[in-house]
Design an enzyme around this catalytic site. Structure first.
Site, PDB file in Angstrom:
ATOM      1  CD  GLN A  93     108.970  64.788 104.023  1.00 17.53           C
ATOM      2  OE1 GLN A  93     109.930  65.545 103.997  1.00 17.53           O
ATOM      3  NE2 GLN A  93     108.895  63.683 103.268  1.00 17.53           N
ATOM      4  CG  HIS A  95     111.542  68.723 107.986  1.00 21.01           C
ATOM      5  ND1 HIS A  95     112.082  67.517 107.612  1.00 21.01           N
ATOM      6  CD2 HIS A  95     111.064  69.287 106.841  1.00 21.01           C
ATOM      7  CE1 HIS A  95     111.939  67.358 106.310  1.00 21.01           C
ATOM      8  NE2 HIS A  95     111.331  68.410 105.821  1.00 21.01           N
ATOM      9  CD  GLU A 112     111.059  71.890 104.023  1.00 24.11           C
ATOM     10  OE1 GLU A 112     111.735  71.413 103.094  1.00 24.11           O
ATOM     11  OE2 GLU A 112     110.350  71.192 104.776  1.00 24.11           O
ATOM     12  CG  HIS A 170     106.208  69.374 104.576  1.00 16.79           C
ATOM     13  ND1 HIS A 170     106.736  69.502 105.838  1.00 16.79           N
ATOM     14  CD2 HIS A 170     107.201  68.849 103.813  1.00 16.79           C
ATOM     15  CE1 HIS A 170     107.986  69.084 105.845  1.00 16.79           C
ATOM     16  NE2 HIS A 170     108.293  68.663 104.632  1.00 16.79           N
ATOM     17  NE  ARG A 190     109.896  58.304 104.474  1.00 14.66           N
ATOM     18  CZ  ARG A 190     111.065  57.707 104.665  1.00 14.66           C
ATOM     19  NH1 ARG A 190     111.134  56.615 105.379  1.00 14.66           N
ATOM     20  NH2 ARG A 190     112.161  58.205 104.125  1.00 14.66           N
TER      21      ARG A 190
END
Length: 310
Positions: A93, A95, A112, A170, A190
């Site tokens: 996936q 972001h 993150e 990642h 995804r």
């Protein structure tokens, strides 16, 4: 404030958070425990004091000053902290960043970080690519099912730290237990999910076009090197959050100033927190939110704690 987590169950989740970290749920598993969350899709709940039984989201919307001056520059509470237990591989996936979400008109950007709490022998992450490729090669690899031939496997061990900027392809893979500190976002594109089915018996949705638009098709290089200073290990300071690990054997003194709240996530051990004339006991898996401007605090005990501020 002591927080109890919102718990998410998934097809890849395990039960270690239930068995070892005192996460309470009647769900099939505890894939994720959102231990400090004011997100609309799942908020932590305050367990004590004047705000007991209220969601952290509700408390923050009513009292934004509790976040501190550094939170004022964000449109929402800026940080979400999780435990993640991967009993099976997560999807491959990516972001987006805030700019892409603004252009698209939905979602929120997500940078993150991961602190590895434990892992099985041979465990690894997927992070970026083995070599730089073109966007066209990336799209074709998704189409013809060869994506995993291009992505980079990164071996992990307990205590490793990774900073993952938005746009980084990642996947957390089987056998990894970690703490995640992230922007306050639940937006995931995804790319590949191993052909498996969700709890509803249907394939889980993919978001290929968005993923192609936002993914940096380059080799991943971890931009952060933890720096140890006595019993404190500084992990990262970025525009969205600052993290450090406290290894406490006896006592530790800190301050919650007017700039930011302080999140204390108990990774191991037990002890007590003295702050603003109050004493709170804590143990492994506990999450404590110290509002901004509470002043000096003291931690007593033997514990490993992840401290997060903005």
């Amino acid at each position: 404030m002591v927080l109890t987590p919102f718990v998410s169950e998934t097809v890849w989740g395990g039960r270690r958070l239930i068995d070892e970290y005192s996460v309470v749920t009647d769900k099939r598993n505890a894939a994720e425990a959102w231990v400090m969350s004011a997100h609309k899709n799942g908020s932590s709940t305050v367990a004590n004091g004047e705000f007991a039984r209220k969601s952290l989201r509700e408390v923050y919307l009513e009292h934004p000053e509790l976040g501190g001056k550094n939170c004022a520059g964000f449109s929402d509470f800026p940080v979400l902290i999780k435990f993640i237990d991967a009993a099976a591989d997560l999807s491959v996936q990516v972001h987006p960043d805030d700019a892409y979400c603004l252009k698209k008109g939905s979602g929120a950007g997500k940078t993150e970080s991961w602190y590895i709490l434990d892992c099985e022998p041979g465990a690894y992450l997927l992070l970026g690519f083995e070599k730089d490729i073109t966007r066209e090669q990336f799209r074709q690899s998704i189409t013809d099912g060869t994506l995993t031939d291009y992505v980079k496997k990164v071996p992990v061990k307990k205590g490793d730290f990774f900073f993952i900027e938005s746009g980084t392809l990642h996947a957390i893979c089987k056998g990894i237990l970690l703490a995640e500190v992230q922007q306050n976002s639940d937006t995931t594109y995804r790319i590949y999910d191993y052909g498996r089915l969700g709890f509803d018996g249907k394939p889980r949705e993919l978001h290929v076009e968005d993923a192609v638009n936002v993914t940096h098709t380059v080799v991943y290089k971890n931009p952060c090197t933890p720096k140890k200073d006595g019993n404190v290990t500084n992990l990262v300071a970025c525009p969205f959050f600052t993290e450090r690990v406290l290894d406490i054997d006896g006592s530790f003194d800190g301050t919650a100033d007017e700039k930011s709240f302080v999140s204390l996530l108990i990774l191991d051990g037990s002890g007590s927190l003295e702050c603003a004339g109050e004493t709170l006991e804590f143990s492994k898996g506990g999450s404590i939110f110290i509002p901004a401007n509470c002043g000096d605090y003291k931690i007593n005990g033997e514990a490993k704690i992840l401290e997060t501020r903005v």
